[in-house]
Write a protein that holds these residues in place. Structure first.
Motif, short mmCIF file in Angstrom:
data_model
loop_
_atom_site.label_atom_id
_atom_site.label_comp_id
_atom_site.label_asym_id
_atom_site.label_seq_id
_atom_site.Cartn_x
_atom_site.Cartn_y
_atom_site.Cartn_z
N LEU A 1 0.85 -1.18 0.00
CA LEU A 1 0.00 0.00 0.00
C LEU A 1 0.89 1.23 0.00
O LEU A 1 1.65 1.45 0.95
CB LEU A 1 -0.93 0.03 1.23
N SER A 2 0.82 2.02 -1.06
CA SER A 2 1.71 3.17 -1.23
C SER A 2 1.18 4.41 -0.53
O SER A 2 -0.03 4.65 -0.51
CB SER A 2 1.90 3.47 -2.72
N GLU A 3 2.09 5.20 0.00
CA GLU A 3 1.69 6.47 0.61
C GLU A 3 1.12 7.38 -0.48
O GLU A 3 1.67 7.49 -1.57
CB GLU A 3 2.91 7.11 1.28
N ILE B 1 3.32 0.57 3.21
CA ILE B 1 3.12 -0.41 4.27
C ILE B 1 2.77 -1.74 3.63
O ILE B 1 2.23 -1.79 2.51
CB ILE B 1 2.04 0.01 5.29
N SER B 2 3.08 -2.80 4.30
CA SER B 2 2.84 -4.14 3.78
C SER B 2 1.56 -4.72 4.36
O SER B 2 1.34 -4.67 5.57
CB SER B 2 4.00 -5.07 4.14
N LEU B 3 0.75 -5.26 3.48
CA LEU B 3 -0.42 -6.03 3.89
C LEU B 3 0.00 -7.50 3.84
O LEU B 3 0.01 -8.13 2.80
CB LEU B 3 -1.59 -5.76 2.94
N LYS B 4 0.39 -8.02 5.01
CA LYS B 4 1.02 -9.34 5.07
C LYS B 4 0.02 -10.42 5.45
O LYS B 4 -0.93 -10.18 6.18
CB LYS B 4 2.17 -9.32 6.09
N GLY B 5 0.29 -11.61 4.95
CA GLY B 5 -0.53 -12.76 5.31
C GLY B 5 0.30 -14.02 5.25
O GLY B 5 1.46 -14.01 4.85
#
Length: 373
Positions: free
Chosen positions: A28-30, A312-316
Motif C-alpha cells: 500500500l503506497s503512501e 506499508i505491507s499487507l502481510k498474510g
C-alpha cells in the motif's frame, strides 16, 4: 462505497507478481507518491473552497454559543483557520493506498499497470480478513471502496455515511456500529449525515463542528491566543478523538472526522474514470507520528528518474494468500515473447504449485487481447 463491490483485479508486473507470491504481501503506497498528483487532495481543496467567511457564518447560523463568544473565536481563528486545520490533518494523517479494478482484462489497464505482467483476481472477503489481521492498534482503520470520480472544480453529489464500511481492529463497520448512539442524540446535523448526499451539507456540518471545538477549548482554557497554530490544531484533534472515551454522546463528531478522511482518500479526478478503480485505504487516526513498524521504503522507477517511496505491507500467511488469489490472467504483451505460450502457462502453473498456490494454479489464462508492444 463498498456495497456493490464483487470482483477485484490487481494489475502488476512480473517482478511485482513474484514478490506477492513469495512474500505473501501486498504493498500500500503512501498517497503523496501515487501517479495522480491530485490524488487524496481534491477533497481538501473542495473543503477550503466551500467554507464561508467566518463572521458571516456565525451571523447566519445564529448559534448562541458562537454568537456569545464571537470575538474570541475570530481572534483565535486568525491563528488557526479551518484551512490551516485541514492542511494539518493532511500532513499528519498519512493515507496508504492499494489499487484494484473491477475490469479483469482491460487494454488500458494493461498499458498503464501490467505490461508483460498479470491481472490477479482477488477475493474481497479474504482481502478484508487479511487486512483486519494486520491491524494492531485501536486507532488503525481501513476501507475497501469504489473511487468517487469528479471534475476538479466541483463535487456536488457524494455518498453518505450508509455507503461505507470502515473497518477497525474491533469492528467490521465502525460507522454503523455507532449509529444508535447518534440516533439517540436526535440532532439535525446527525440526521443530515445519513440522509443527504450533498458535499456542501457535510462541509457545513464539519466547519461548524470545528468552530464549536474552538469555542469549547477557549472556554475550558485548553487553548488561548498565545498558542501557536500547531498547538491549537493538536488540541482540536485531541478533543475530537477523545469523544471515543470521554463523551460518547458526541462520538458522531469523531465519526464525521473519520468520514471526511475517507472521502479525501476516495475522491479522484474524472480523468482516471476509465480505470474503474476500487481501492483499499489504510490510515492511523493519530497525529503524534509515532513510529509505525509497518512502514518500509522501496525504489520507485519513473520515466524521469528513481525515488525512495514509503509503503506499508499487507502481510498474510501462505494459506491466507492461497485463498486470496483466485485467478491469474497473463498480459497480452507476453504472447509476443520468443517462447511457446502454452509452455509458459505450464511453467506458471508449476511455479504456483511449488509455492503452494493451489487455487490460483487451476485458473491461469491469457488475455483475450492482442497487442504488438
Amino acid at each position: 462505497m463498498n456495497m456493490n463491490i464483487e470482483d477485484l483485479y490487481h494489475y502488476t508486473s512480473v517482478d511485482g507478481f513474484k514478490s506477492i507470491i513469495e512474500n505473501h504481501y501486498f504493498r500500500l503506497s503512501e498517497s503523496s507518491f501515487l501517479n495522480d498528483p491530485d490524488d487524496c487532495k481534491l477533497f481538501n481543496d473542495f473543503l477550503v473552497k466551500n467554507i464561508n467567511d467566518l463572521e458571516f457564518f456565525i451571523e447566519t447560523t445564529k448559534m448562541k454559543a458562537l454568537m456569545n463568544n464571537k470575538d474570541k473565536i475570530l481572534e483565535i481563528y486568525k491563528k488557526c483557520s479551518f484551512e490551516d486545520y485541514i492542511k494539518y490533518l493532511e500532513k499528519n494523517i498519512k493515507l496508504y493506498v492499494m489499487s484494484f479494478s473491477s475490469k479483469d482484462d482491460d487494454l488500458t489497464m494493461w498499458n498503464y499497470y501490467g505490461k508483460g505482467g498479470f491481472s490477479l483476481k482477488v477475493s474481497k472477503d479474504q482481502l478484508i480478513q487479511v487486512m483486519k489481521n494486520n491491524l494492531k492498534e485501536n486507532d488503525e482503520f481501513f476501507t475497501i471502496s469504489n473511487v468517487i470520480y469528479t471534475k476538479k472544480d466541483t463535487c456536488d453529489k457524494i455518498p453518505n455515511f450508509n455507503s461505507f464500511h470502515l473497518y477497525s481492529k474491533e469492528y467490521d463497520d465502525l460507522l454503523k456500529e455507532n449509529e444508535n448512539i447518534r440516533k439517540e442524540e436526535n440532532k439535525e446535523d446527525i440526521k443530515n449525515l445519513f440522509e443527504k448526499d450533498n458535499l456542501e451539507t457535510f462541509i457545513h456540518i464539519y466547519y461548524k463542528g470545528y468552530l464549536l471545538s474552538l469555542d469549547y477549548l477557549l472556554k475550558k482554557k485548553v487553548i488561548s491566543n498565545e498558542d501557536d497554530q500547531e498547538a491549537i490544531c493538536k488540541a482540536v484533534f485531541k478533543n475530537t478523538k477523545d469523544f471515543e472515551t470521554k463523551n460518547r454522546n458526541m462520538l458522531w463528531k469523531r465519526d464525521l472526522s473519520l468520514f471526511m478522511i475517507l472521502l479525501s482518500s476516495l475522491i479522484k479526478s474524472n480523468s482516471y474514470e476509465s480505470e474503474n478503480e476500487i481501492r483499499v485505504v489504510y490510515f492511523k487516526y493519530d497525529i503524534e507520528n509515532k513510529e509505525n513498524e509497518n512502514i518500509n521504503y522501496y525504489i520507485r522507477h519513473t520515466p524521469f528518474g528513481n525515488l525512495l517511496s514509503p509503503y506499508i505491507s499487507l502481510k498474510g500467511s501462505n494459506e491466507e494468500f492461497n485463498d486470496l488469489i483466485e485467478k491469474i490472467i497473463i498480459s497480452p504483451a507476453t504472447k509476443n515473447l520468443p517462447i511457446n505460450i502454452d509452455m509458459y502457462k505450464d511453467t506458471l502453473k508449476e511455479y504456483l504449485l511449488l509455492k503452494n498456490y493451489n487455487k490460483a494454479s487451476k485458473s491461469i489464462n491469457y488475455s483475450k487481447h492482442n497487442i504488438r508492444w
